[in-house]
Structures are given as structure tokens and as C-alpha cells.
Design a protein around this motif. Sequence first.
Motif, PDB file in Angstrom:
ATOM      1  N   LEU A  30       0.813  -1.218   0.000  1.00  6.86           N
ATOM      2  CA  LEU A  30       0.000   0.000   0.000  1.00  6.86           C
ATOM      3  C   LEU A  30       0.848   1.270   0.000  1.00  6.86           C
ATOM      4  N   GLY A  31       2.151   1.119  -0.189  1.00  9.09           N
ATOM      5  CA  GLY A  31       3.020   2.283  -0.216  1.00  9.09           C
ATOM      6  C   GLY A  31       3.393   2.810   1.153  1.00  9.09           C
ATOM      7  N   VAL A  32       3.097   2.048   2.194  1.00  9.10           N
ATOM      8  CA  VAL A  32       3.386   2.502   3.554  1.00  9.10           C
ATOM      9  C   VAL A  32       4.890   2.546   3.804  1.00  9.10           C
ATOM     10  N   LEU A  33       5.621   1.563   3.298  1.00 11.46           N
ATOM     11  CA  LEU A  33       7.065   1.528   3.519  1.00 11.46           C
ATOM     12  C   LEU A  33       7.735   2.757   2.910  1.00 11.46           C
ATOM     13  N   ASP A  34       7.320   3.138   1.710  1.00 14.04           N
ATOM     14  CA  ASP A  34       7.890   4.338   1.091  1.00 14.04           C
ATOM     15  C   ASP A  34       7.550   5.589   1.899  1.00 14.04           C
ATOM     16  N   ALA A  35       6.331   5.649   2.416  1.00 14.59           N
ATOM     17  CA  ALA A  35       5.931   6.802   3.238  1.00 14.59           C
ATOM     18  C   ALA A  35       6.758   6.860   4.516  1.00 14.59           C
ATOM     19  N   ILE A  36       7.027   5.716   5.119  1.00 17.23           N
ATOM     20  CA  ILE A  36       7.850   5.665   6.337  1.00 17.23           C
ATOM     21  C   ILE A  36       9.260   6.147   6.037  1.00 17.23           C
TER      22      ILE A  36
ATOM     23  N   ARG B  91       7.328   7.832  13.703  1.00 21.97           N
ATOM     24  CA  ARG B  91       8.048   7.414  14.912  1.00 21.97           C
ATOM     25  C   ARG B  91       7.118   7.088  16.083  1.00 21.97           C
ATOM     26  N   PRO B  92       6.072   7.896  16.385  1.00 20.42           N
ATOM     27  CA  PRO B  92       5.199   7.548  17.512  1.00 20.42           C
ATOM     28  C   PRO B  92       4.463   6.212  17.338  1.00 20.42           C
TER      29      PRO B  92
ATOM     30  N   PHE C 287       5.810   3.460  16.002  1.00 25.48           N
ATOM     31  CA  PHE C 287       6.724   2.336  16.152  1.00 25.48           C
ATOM     32  C   PHE C 287       7.638   2.430  17.366  1.00 25.48           C
ATOM     33  N   CYS C 288       7.789   3.601  17.942  1.00 24.50           N
ATOM     34  CA  CYS C 288       8.704   3.791  19.072  1.00 24.50           C
ATOM     35  C   CYS C 288       7.957   4.414  20.243  1.00 24.50           C
ATOM     36  N   HIS C 289       8.031   3.767  21.382  1.00 25.94           N
ATOM     37  CA  HIS C 289       7.372   4.288  22.575  1.00 25.94           C
ATOM     38  C   HIS C 289       8.251   5.330  23.239  1.00 25.94           C
ATOM     39  N   GLU C 290       7.663   6.466  23.540  1.00 23.20           N
ATOM     40  CA  GLU C 290       8.334   7.479  24.341  1.00 23.20           C
ATOM     41  C   GLU C 290       7.506   7.673  25.595  1.00 23.20           C
ATOM     42  N   PRO C 291       8.080   7.374  26.749  1.00 25.50           N
ATOM     43  CA  PRO C 291       7.295   7.503  27.977  1.00 25.50           C
ATOM     44  C   PRO C 291       6.863   8.947  28.203  1.00 25.50           C
ATOM     45  N   SER C 292       5.621   9.098  28.626  1.00 24.04           N
ATOM     46  CA  SER C 292       5.130  10.438  28.939  1.00 24.04           C
ATOM     47  C   SER C 292       5.735  10.870  30.272  1.00 24.04           C
TER      48      SER C 292
ATOM     49  N   PRO D 183       5.778   1.422  31.870  1.00 25.22           N
ATOM     50  CA  PRO D 183       6.048   0.640  30.662  1.00 25.22           C
ATOM     51  C   PRO D 183       4.989   0.880  29.582  1.00 25.22           C
ATOM     52  N   PRO D 184       5.325   0.643  28.313  1.00 24.23           N
ATOM     53  CA  PRO D 184       4.370   0.878  27.230  1.00 24.23           C
ATOM     54  C   PRO D 184       3.049   0.138  27.404  1.00 24.23           C
TER      55      PRO D 184
END
Length: 169
Positions: free
Chosen positions: A22-28, A36-37, A39-44, A107-108
Motif C-alpha cells: 500500500l506504499g506505507v514503507l515508502d511513506a515511512i 516514529r510515535p 513504532f517507538c514508545h516514548e514515555p510520557s 512501561p508501554p
Amino acid sequence: MFQVVHRVSGAFQRFKEGMKTLGVLDAIRTHPDAFRPLFCHEPSPLTADVLEQLFEMRLSAVGSNKRSAEECVVAFWRDYLLDVEEQEGPLQLGAILAFATGANAIPPLGFSPRPSVDFLHELPLRKGCHLPTANTCINCLRLPVLKEFQDFKETMDFALKNTQGFGQE
């Protein structure tokens, strides 16, 4: 090398192929910061309100003498969290969380079991020796039942500043 790279390479390649359809990889690849939000957890950041909502209070039966004393300690607990947030910030709030759970950030996927607060009604061995305790295996913080906020604050500060933690710096 096998455990980390080769064992999962087939599944990773299928994942990439699925993202390409669906073209998601190219968009990433084009806009990595936008994804980034996902795929990667950033603790609040920890706040007094977050910690207050995180812990489940285990109170005694309504109308009992223990319950009224516990409700007073719950108010002390809330005031203490606000004081710590004002004076020392999120780093010290992380130390409170680490004292109770062993983790200095949420934790996430959250905690299992949910962190809880129990109350220490037993009489201290000596006057002024009633300190909070914690069981990090079950995420349980046990607060001393004291009559004055200043006593509560001093015992909490003493316990938090004189524990070694889990070798974390």
C-alpha cells in the motif's frame, strides 16, 4: 547473530513486503519522524496526577476506624506527590515509582499487576520508626498510618533517599 538477525529475517522480509503493498514503507522512509510515535514508545513525563491515578488504593471497610485513618493518609499521599512534583520534578516522581514497582517509568503496556497502596496499621517498634515499604514483585506500596503530614513527609523522604534501588543510576 543467529538469534537476533537470521532467525527473524524471513518474518521481517514478509513484513516489509506487506508494508510495500500500500506504499506505507515508502511513506515511512520519506517521513520517518511522522511515523516514529507508531513504532517507538516514548514515555510520557510523570506528574503527580499520573502517579495518583496509577495506584489503586486498598482501603478498609467503610465506616471502620481503619478506613478513616487510611483516608487521612490518602490525602497525605496526594499532598506528598504534589510537593515532590513542585520541588523536585519528574525525576523524583520516577524514584517514587521505582521504590514501589522497580521501574522508574511507566512501561508501554502498563503494569501487571496494577500498582496498589496498602496501609501499615501495626504499631512501630519505636516512635518515629514507621517507614513505608514496598513489594516490587506485586507492585505494592505500603504507607505508614500517621497522624501528621510532616511526619508522613519525613518518613517518605527518608525511605526514598536511603534505598539503593536496583543498581540503577
